[in-house]
Design a protein around this motif. Structure first.
Motif, PDB file in Angstrom:
ATOM      1  N   GLY A  10      33.549  71.655  36.589  1.00 58.13           N
ATOM      2  CA  GLY A  10      33.429  70.725  35.463  1.00 58.13           C
ATOM      3  C   GLY A  10      32.172  69.900  35.582  1.00 58.13           C
ATOM      4  N   HIS A  47      33.311  64.885  35.126  1.00 55.91           N
ATOM      5  CA  HIS A  47      33.782  63.950  36.147  1.00 55.91           C
ATOM      6  C   HIS A  47      32.972  62.659  36.262  1.00 55.91           C
ATOM      7  CE1 HIS A  47      36.615  66.964  37.552  1.00 55.91           C
ATOM      8  NE2 HIS A  47      35.636  67.854  37.535  1.00 55.91           N
ATOM      9  N   TYR A  63      40.431  68.523  33.287  1.00 60.17           N
ATOM     10  CA  TYR A  63      40.170  69.278  34.519  1.00 60.17           C
ATOM     11  C   TYR A  63      41.266  70.308  34.764  1.00 60.17           C
ATOM     12  CZ  TYR A  63      39.313  70.075  39.535  1.00 60.17           C
ATOM     13  OH  TYR A  63      39.061  70.647  40.759  1.00 60.17           O
TER      14      TYR A  63
END
Length: 461
Positions: free
Chosen positions: A43, A48, A99
């Motif tokens: 990701g 994040h 996620y």
């Protein structure tokens, strides 16, 4: 086909951010065996430490700002406090759900995720903690990091966006070094939380890569919100003590605050990854490619923030898809950089696609460019939302539209139509025939094109 139980794959992707995981997903969808190497979490920065968490914080800030301004809508609310633990829990919840979904998607396409620090050790081999992964094709997508300035140490009260996303309290005041997208977004979020914010930008305008008309309107809006800024003078130095940070500019001006956020852009994460040793062409840390994203070495491609150009997640997605299709022999059309939409998710938002007025005049000649601005004051939904701004169109005279630029609340949601118009080289007369729902902000695009086509409805010609 390669043996998926071993270490040989059709494609080995180094870096699991937006560009890397998009390449992996599309390659797997096209029937290739894929290894995806990631040192942290799949990701990357966007999910994040970038796009997603910043926009979550901006949404919380927007609610706080809305509570303060609610009286103008006949609603009386009191803002009790900003609970940063609650804000962070909401933000982390959004990240966690996305996620988990991404992990499920990767698993469903049978992509082998290899966790660890990967390094290019041969034109067809990536080594991860002693394990060698060979690939008929290699895709480099190692992303970017928050840059600083020479001699400016990050630590203590001097932070980057990485630390700013995890603050456990609302600072009383902040200086933001850099008035581009990242700096402007944090300024907007923090101001909504009640922080005393000052932006330091060395260039003459905030959001300096945008059309100058947008930059000037953006500065007026920030001034009205009470966000302070100092333009056109370079940073000289900073000291910090128990009372806060003390910033000095080259002209001798000084600024004091609780924190200094360094938002001077992002650098390519390519150091010590073996790229140069394998002959991959580099320039100031960036990986150089041709228009088909090939490095000129073996079957090595590069995508995302390490490739010179716009450092945007959606550019990385598109490049990842492009490279997978290129490897598969589908001969996808080349990505036109100017056709990629750009959004600053502040209050007000700034959204654009295509050429600025200055760039269009430089490209086609000053006399060969026509420009029109449609003020959102004539748009019903914008009046309802109490937002100000405009839509600016740039076209070749008697030719297609080459730029769409907007400023106002929520205009980022409108840029999709602008992208279609620019990328399909539409003429104003084509767009003017399309019906836009009333009352919507989207209607502002329709009104602007009616005016540009010479038949304005709620605008002066």
């Amino acid at each position: 086909m390669a043996d998926t139980t071993g270490t040989a794959f059709d494609v080995v992707v180094l870096g699991g951010g937006s560009g890397g995981y998009a390449a992996a997903l599309r390659a797997a969808e096209l029937g290739m065996t894929v290894a995806l190497v990631e040192a942290d979490k799949v990701g990357g920065t966007c999910l994040h430490r970038g796009c997603i968490p910043t926009k979550a914080i901006l949404h919380s800030s927007e609610l706080a700002q809305g509570a303060r301004e609610s009286e103008q809508f006949g609603v009386h609310m009191t803002l009790e406090k900003i609970d940063m633990a609650g804000v962070n829990a909401y933000k982390d919840g959004v990240i966690g759900r996305l996620y988990k979904g991404l992990q499920g998607l990767i698993k469903s396409r049978k992509i082998e995720v290899v966790n660890g620090w990967g390094r290019l050790v041969a034109p067809d081999t990536v080594e991860v903690d002693g394990r060698r992964l060979t690939g008929k094709n290699i895709v480099l997508g190692t992303g970017s990091y928050a840059r600083s300035l020479p001699g400016l140490e990050i630590g203590g009260r001097v932070i980057t966006s990485d630390q700013a996303l995890d603050l456990d309290h609302v600072p009383s005041s902040a200086i933001i070094l850099g008035g581009g997208v990242i700096g402007s977004e944090f300024a907007s979020a923090w101001k909504g939380f009640g922080v005393d914010v000052t932006i330091i930008e060395a260039l003459p305008h905030l959001v300096p890569n945008e059309d100058e008309a947008l930059s000037k309107a953006f500065e007026r809006a920030y001034r009205k919100r009470g966000i302070k800024f100092n333009l056109g003078v370079r940073f000289a130095g900073v000291t910090q003590d128990e009372s806060g940070v003390h910033v000095t500019l080259e002209d001798g001006k000084t600024f004091d605050a609780e924190l200094l956020l360094v938002a001077v852009g992002r650098g390519p994460s390519t150091k010590d990854l073996g790229y140069e040793e394998q002959g991959v062409p580099m320039d100031r840390g960036f990986v150089l490619t041709n228009e088909r994203l090939h490095t000129g070495v073996g079957n090595i491609y590069a995508v995302g923030d390490i490739v010179p150009g716009l450092q945007l997640a959606h550019r990385g997605f598109q490049q990842g898809i492009f490279v997978a299709e290129e490897i598969a022999g589908l001969n996808p059309p080349v990505i036109v950089e100017s056709g990629i939409p750009r959004v600053t998710y502040s209050d007000p938002e700034v959204a654009s696609v295509g050429l600025t007025e200055a760039k269009a005049k430089e490209t086609y000649g000053a006399d060969a460019v026509q420009v029109l601005e449609y003020n959102l004051g004539g748009n019903g939904k914008s009046q309802i939302l109490a937002t100000q701004g405009f839509v600016k169109l740039v076209r070749q005279k008697d030719g297609p539209v080459v730029g769409v630029h907007m400023i106002g609340a929520r205009v980022g949601e409108l840029i999709g139509e602008g992208q279609l118009i620019v990328n399909w080289e539409a003429y104003p007369e084509d767009v003017a025939q399309l019906v836009h729902a009333h009352p919507t902000q989207n209607e502002a695009i329709g009104e602007a094109f009616l005016a540009l086509a010479g038949k304005p409805l709620h605008a002066h010609n």
